[in-house]
Design a protein around this motif. Structure first.
Motif, PDB file in Angstrom:
ATOM      1  N   ASP A 106       0.874  -1.167   0.000  1.00 15.56           N
ATOM      2  CA  ASP A 106       0.000   0.000   0.000  1.00 15.56           C
ATOM      3  C   ASP A 106       0.916   1.225   0.000  1.00 15.56           C
ATOM      4  OD1 ASP A 106      -1.611   2.235   0.753  1.00 15.56           O
ATOM      5  OD2 ASP A 106      -3.053   0.877   1.679  1.00 15.56           O
ATOM      6  N   GLN A 152       0.196   4.348   0.218  1.00 16.40           N
ATOM      7  CA  GLN A 152      -0.229   5.438   1.100  1.00 16.40           C
ATOM      8  C   GLN A 152       0.012   5.131   2.571  1.00 16.40           C
ATOM      9  OE1 GLN A 152      -1.104   8.383   0.409  1.00 16.40           O
ATOM     10  NE2 GLN A 152      -1.697   8.341  -1.725  1.00 16.40           N
ATOM     11  N   ASP A 153      -0.221   3.893   2.963  1.00 16.24           N
ATOM     12  CA  ASP A 153      -0.095   3.515   4.374  1.00 16.24           C
ATOM     13  C   ASP A 153       0.785   2.277   4.471  1.00 16.24           C
ATOM     14  OD1 ASP A 153      -0.320   2.891   7.035  1.00 16.24           O
ATOM     15  OD2 ASP A 153      -2.518   2.928   7.080  1.00 16.24           O
ATOM     16  N   HIS A 154       2.069   2.489   4.725  1.00 18.44           N
ATOM     17  CA  HIS A 154       3.037   1.391   4.744  1.00 18.44           C
ATOM     18  C   HIS A 154       2.789   0.405   5.881  1.00 18.44           C
ATOM     19  CE1 HIS A 154       5.177   3.219   1.520  1.00 18.44           C
ATOM     20  NE2 HIS A 154       5.378   4.326   2.202  1.00 18.44           N
ATOM     21  N   ARG A 155       1.999   0.785   6.862  1.00 21.09           N
ATOM     22  CA  ARG A 155       1.656  -0.149   7.934  1.00 21.09           C
ATOM     23  C   ARG A 155       0.799  -1.290   7.416  1.00 21.09           C
ATOM     24  NH1 ARG A 155      -1.294   3.712  11.755  1.00 21.09           N
ATOM     25  NH2 ARG A 155      -1.939   4.367   9.690  1.00 21.09           N
ATOM     26  N   LYS A 156       0.174  -1.104   6.262  1.00 25.21           N
ATOM     27  CA  LYS A 156      -0.674  -2.137   5.670  1.00 25.21           C
ATOM     28  C   LYS A 156       0.106  -3.069   4.734  1.00 25.21           C
ATOM     29  CE  LYS A 156      -4.809   0.677   5.998  1.00 25.21           C
ATOM     30  NZ  LYS A 156      -5.835   1.402   5.253  1.00 25.21           N
ATOM     31  N   ASN A 157       1.390  -2.815   4.544  1.00 24.80           N
ATOM     32  CA  ASN A 157       2.206  -3.693   3.718  1.00 24.80           C
ATOM     33  C   ASN A 157       2.358  -5.050   4.397  1.00 24.80           C
ATOM     34  OD1 ASN A 157       2.596  -1.566   1.974  1.00 24.80           O
ATOM     35  ND2 ASN A 157       4.684  -1.165   2.596  1.00 24.80           N
ATOM     36  N   ASN A 172       9.213  -5.128   6.635  1.00 22.44           N
ATOM     37  CA  ASN A 172       8.390  -3.939   6.427  1.00 22.44           C
ATOM     38  C   ASN A 172       9.237  -2.718   6.082  1.00 22.44           C
ATOM     39  OD1 ASN A 172       5.720  -3.310   6.085  1.00 22.44           O
ATOM     40  ND2 ASN A 172       5.496  -2.431   8.114  1.00 22.44           N
ATOM     41  N   THR A 221      -4.195   2.552  -4.190  1.00 23.41           N
ATOM     42  CA  THR A 221      -2.820   2.535  -3.684  1.00 23.41           C
ATOM     43  C   THR A 221      -2.370   1.146  -3.255  1.00 23.41           C
ATOM     44  OG1 THR A 221      -3.522   3.000  -1.413  1.00 23.41           O
ATOM     45  CG2 THR A 221      -3.069   4.904  -2.848  1.00 23.41           C
ATOM     46  N   ARG A 222      -3.185   0.126  -3.515  1.00 21.11           N
ATOM     47  CA  ARG A 222      -2.873  -1.235  -3.058  1.00 21.11           C
ATOM     48  C   ARG A 222      -2.631  -2.180  -4.224  1.00 21.11           C
ATOM     49  NH1 ARG A 222      -7.246  -1.979   1.776  1.00 21.11           N
ATOM     50  NH2 ARG A 222      -6.442  -0.309   3.068  1.00 21.11           N
TER      51      ARG A 222
END
Length: 145
Positions: free
Chosen positions: A50, A52-57, A74, A135-136
């Motif tokens: 993702d 936009q939000d690297h925490r969702k990688n 990560n 973004t995913r």
């Protein structure tokens, strides 16, 4: 240096398991297990990115690296030239590693050594972007020598 092309067929039994897992919530694990079972000892990866939000990688794998290497994955997924190059690939089209990124570009990346620790000594990859929305993105790859 040309990559080897991997060809295989997926049984209707595997397709049925994939559909069932989508309903049960363990779809991504089952996809990795099916690909691993079909190809044998070839490592398989699934990158979920993702922008936009690297925490969702996320990074799922079978047969590739140690748990120690995975602790830092990560951080390695942010500003990664390999993963960035996957965004240039059309969804559903199989790519080879040399289609994705010249080795010289990957060698210039400051986190190359850590990335290689995750990928072990596998020099080649064949992959496919299986999903992209906004973004995913999800990309499935097999790694081999």
């Amino acid at each position: 240096m040309a990559s080897k092309l991997i060809r295989t067929e997926i049984s209707s039994e595997m397709i049925e398991k994939i559909y069932q897992s989508a309903l049960c919530g363990d779809f991504l694990d089952l996809v990795l297990n099916c690909v691993t079972k079909t190809l044998g000892d070839i490592p398989v990866t699934l990158f979920g990115v993702d922008t936009q939000d690297h925490r969702k990688n996320f990074f799922l794998q079978r047969g590739l690296c140690t748990e120690e290497a995975l602790l830092h994955i990560n951080k390695l997924m942010v500003d990664n030239p390999w993963l960035n190059a996957q965004w240039r690939q059309p969804v559903g089209v199989v790519y080879q590693d040399d289609d994705l990124l010249p080795q010289s570009e990957l060698h210039q990346w400051s986190k190359r050594k850590e990335w290689n620790a995750v990928l072990s000594d596998h020099k080649f990859a064949t992959g496919i972007v299986i999903y992209r929305s906004g973004t995913r993105q999800l990309a499935l790859e097999v790694h081999y020598n």
